[in-house]
Design a protein around this motif. Structure first.
Motif, PDB file in Angstrom:
ATOM      1  N   ALA A  53      14.689  76.250  53.516  1.00  0.00           N
ATOM      2  CA  ALA A  53      15.511  76.279  52.080  1.00  0.00           C
ATOM      3  C   ALA A  53      15.237  74.889  51.246  1.00  0.00           C
ATOM      4  N   LEU A  54      14.788  73.729  51.859  1.00  0.00           N
ATOM      5  CA  LEU A  54      14.413  72.746  51.205  1.00  0.00           C
ATOM      6  C   LEU A  54      13.222  72.722  50.832  1.00  0.00           C
ATOM      7  N   ALA A  55      12.362  73.367  51.287  1.00  0.00           N
ATOM      8  CA  ALA A  55      10.809  73.660  50.508  1.00  0.00           C
ATOM      9  C   ALA A  55      10.924  74.651  49.509  1.00  0.00           C
ATOM     10  N   GLY A  56      12.004  75.518  49.502  1.00  0.00           N
ATOM     11  CA  GLY A  56      12.145  76.556  48.507  1.00  0.00           C
ATOM     12  C   GLY A  56      12.517  75.969  47.247  1.00  0.00           C
ATOM     13  N   ASP A  57      12.885  76.884  46.298  1.00  0.00           N
ATOM     14  CA  ASP A  57      13.368  76.400  44.900  1.00  0.00           C
ATOM     15  C   ASP A  57      15.030  76.674  44.902  1.00  0.00           C
ATOM     16  N   LEU A  58      15.777  75.432  45.016  1.00  0.00           N
ATOM     17  CA  LEU A  58      17.104  75.424  45.050  1.00  0.00           C
ATOM     18  C   LEU A  58      17.748  75.543  43.764  1.00  0.00           C
ATOM     19  N   ASP A  97      20.353  74.156  42.482  1.00  0.00           N
ATOM     20  CA  ASP A  97      20.967  72.694  41.847  1.00  0.00           C
ATOM     21  C   ASP A  97      20.695  71.761  42.825  1.00  0.00           C
ATOM     22  N   ASN A  98      21.221  70.258  42.514  1.00  0.00           N
ATOM     23  CA  ASN A  98      21.403  69.298  43.458  1.00  0.00           C
ATOM     24  C   ASN A  98      22.386  69.427  44.555  1.00  0.00           C
ATOM     25  N   VAL A  99      23.520  69.983  44.057  1.00  0.00           N
ATOM     26  CA  VAL A  99      24.568  69.784  45.062  1.00  0.00           C
ATOM     27  C   VAL A  99      24.055  70.798  46.280  1.00  0.00           C
ATOM     28  N   VAL A 100      23.442  71.891  46.175  1.00  0.00           N
ATOM     29  CA  VAL A 100      23.007  72.618  47.156  1.00  0.00           C
ATOM     30  C   VAL A 100      21.814  71.975  47.860  1.00  0.00           C
ATOM     31  N   ARG A 101      20.843  71.317  47.228  1.00  0.00           N
ATOM     32  CA  ARG A 101      19.748  70.583  47.891  1.00  0.00           C
ATOM     33  C   ARG A 101      20.394  69.286  48.576  1.00  0.00           C
ATOM     34  N   SER A 102      21.322  68.789  48.378  1.00  0.00           N
ATOM     35  CA  SER A 102      21.911  67.628  48.746  1.00  0.00           C
ATOM     36  C   SER A 102      22.704  67.868  50.018  1.00  0.00           C
ATOM     37  N   SER A 103      23.241  69.104  50.107  1.00  0.00           N
ATOM     38  CA  SER A 103      24.066  69.785  51.231  1.00  0.00           C
ATOM     39  C   SER A 103      23.095  70.001  52.312  1.00  0.00           C
ATOM     40  N   PHE A 104      21.890  70.723  51.954  1.00  0.00           N
ATOM     41  CA  PHE A 104      20.965  70.870  52.885  1.00  0.00           C
ATOM     42  C   PHE A 104      20.249  69.687  53.500  1.00  0.00           C
ATOM     43  N   LEU A 105      20.179  68.624  52.640  1.00  0.00           N
ATOM     44  CA  LEU A 105      19.473  67.444  53.137  1.00  0.00           C
ATOM     45  C   LEU A 105      20.418  66.686  54.061  1.00  0.00           C
ATOM     46  N   ARG A 106      21.706  66.835  53.849  1.00  0.00           N
ATOM     47  CA  ARG A 106      22.810  66.078  54.893  1.00  0.00           C
ATOM     48  C   ARG A 106      22.786  66.928  55.992  1.00  0.00           C
ATOM     49  N   ALA A 107      22.690  68.251  56.070  1.00  0.00           N
ATOM     50  CA  ALA A 107      22.690  69.184  57.401  1.00  0.00           C
ATOM     51  C   ALA A 107      21.238  68.617  58.231  1.00  0.00           C
ATOM     52  N   ASN A 108      20.234  68.486  57.402  1.00  0.00           N
ATOM     53  CA  ASN A 108      18.894  68.185  57.974  1.00  0.00           C
ATOM     54  C   ASN A 108      19.063  66.665  58.725  1.00  0.00           C
ATOM     55  N   ALA A 109      19.730  65.694  57.936  1.00  0.00           N
ATOM     56  CA  ALA A 109      19.935  64.498  58.438  1.00  0.00           C
ATOM     57  C   ALA A 109      20.632  64.307  59.775  1.00  0.00           C
ATOM     58  N   ARG A 110      21.645  65.341  59.858  1.00  0.00           N
ATOM     59  CA  ARG A 110      22.528  65.358  61.059  1.00  0.00           C
ATOM     60  C   ARG A 110      21.816  65.949  62.234  1.00  0.00           C
ATOM     61  N   ILE A 111      20.815  66.869  61.985  1.00  0.00           N
ATOM     62  CA  ILE A 111      19.869  67.316  62.979  1.00  0.00           C
ATOM     63  C   ILE A 111      19.181  66.482  63.610  1.00  0.00           C
ATOM     64  N   TYR A 112      18.506  65.395  62.713  1.00  0.00           N
ATOM     65  CA  TYR A 112      17.631  64.392  63.043  1.00  0.00           C
ATOM     66  C   TYR A 112      18.297  63.468  63.586  1.00  0.00           C
ATOM     67  N   GLU A 113      19.769  62.972  63.097  1.00  0.00           N
ATOM     68  CA  GLU A 113      20.519  62.086  64.047  1.00  0.00           C
ATOM     69  C   GLU A 113      20.753  62.422  65.486  1.00  0.00           C
ATOM     70  N   LYS A 114      21.162  63.799  65.628  1.00  0.00           N
ATOM     71  CA  LYS A 114      21.288  63.962  67.016  1.00  0.00           C
ATOM     72  C   LYS A 114      20.058  64.211  67.906  1.00  0.00           C
ATOM     73  N   SER A 115      18.869  64.373  67.272  1.00  0.00           N
ATOM     74  CA  SER A 115      17.685  64.115  67.992  1.00  0.00           C
ATOM     75  C   SER A 115      17.257  62.748  68.285  1.00  0.00           C
ATOM     76  N   GLY A 116      17.583  61.938  67.759  1.00  0.00           N
ATOM     77  CA  GLY A 116      17.599  60.374  68.037  1.00  0.00           C
ATOM     78  C   GLY A 116      16.641  59.731  66.981  1.00  0.00           C
ATOM     79  N   ASP A 117      16.050  60.499  66.028  1.00  0.00           N
ATOM     80  CA  ASP A 117      15.327  60.135  65.063  1.00  0.00           C
ATOM     81  C   ASP A 117      16.034  59.531  63.712  1.00  0.00           C
ATOM     82  N   LEU A 118      16.549  58.391  63.888  1.00  0.00           N
ATOM     83  CA  LEU A 118      17.451  57.656  63.087  1.00  0.00           C
ATOM     84  C   LEU A 118      16.620  57.487  61.798  1.00  0.00           C
ATOM     85  N   GLU A 119      15.178  57.152  61.549  1.00  0.00           N
ATOM     86  CA  GLU A 119      14.649  56.668  60.541  1.00  0.00           C
ATOM     87  C   GLU A 119      14.707  57.907  59.591  1.00  0.00           C
ATOM     88  N   ARG A 120      14.152  58.984  60.364  1.00  0.00           N
ATOM     89  CA  ARG A 120      14.247  60.130  59.425  1.00  0.00           C
ATOM     90  C   ARG A 120      15.382  60.460  58.804  1.00  0.00           C
TER      91      ARG A 120
END
Length: 186
Positions: free
Chosen positions: A78-83, A85-108
């Motif tokens: 979804a993030l690689a595609g054409d979203l 608006d920014n609200v939708v993109r931001s929500s996908f970014l936050r979901a992805n951030a939470r995935i990386y948080e749970k994996s321990g990759d805090l920098e990403r």
């Protein structure tokens, strides 16, 4: 509050309002710890771009999502595609951030949150927000409220609405009110 959301979902609503009410119900189920029911509601949600973004965000709150899993690939695609608006993109970014948080990759995680914040912090549209509020109000005109009352009856409980600008203390006020034994928060 959950029952009221179910009553509203059982009524005749425009699809864009139904999606948002559905997502709000999921948030309430998560807040009260009813994770299995929240998971079921997420499966039933209508899959528009906006609800898919919120759905992904809420799924990451329910359980850890592994990097490389089908859910994670869906977010990345979804993030690689054409979203739209920014609200939708931001929500996908936050979901992805939470995935990386749970994996321990805090920098990403930090990079994704920073990108998400940059999208929404500078792009707030008063006109867009006004349109959103107007659509919600239009969905609950007097005739619809009367039909709901006829169909489901009325409650002896009077609602208390806590409204205000972001970061103005509304969440704290709601928490204080809902700490009373005869008040429920949503």
């Amino acid at each position: 509050a959950e029952n009221y959301f179910r009553v509203v979902l059982g009524s005749d609503l425009p699809s864009h309002i139904r999606e948002r009410v559905h997502m709000d119900l999921v948030r309430i189920l998560i807040e009260v710890g009813n994770f299995s029911e929240a998971e079921n509601e997420l499966r039933d949600a209508v899959p528009s771009n906006l609800s898919l973004a919120f759905k992904s965000n809420l799924q990451t709150q329910l359980r850890p999502i592994e990097i490389g899993s089908s859910e994670h690939r869906m977010v990345e695609n979804a993030l690689a595609g054409d979203l739209p608006d920014n609200v939708v993109r931001s929500s996908f970014l936050r979901a992805n951030a939470r995935i990386y948080e749970k994996s321990g990759d805090l920098e990403r995680e930090y990079q994704l949150i920073e990108e998400s914040t940059g999208l929404t912090a500078e792009k707030f549209s008063h006109a867009g927000f006004q349109l959103y509020i107007d659509q919600i109000i239009a969905g609950f005109h007097a005739e619809r409220v009367r039909r709901l009352q006829d169909e489901f009856g009325t409650s002896p409980f009077a609602p208390i609405y806590v409204v205000g600008l972001p970061r103005s203390g509304t969440t704290l006020t709601e928490k204080i009110l809902s700490s009373h034994s005869q008040v429920g928060g949503a």
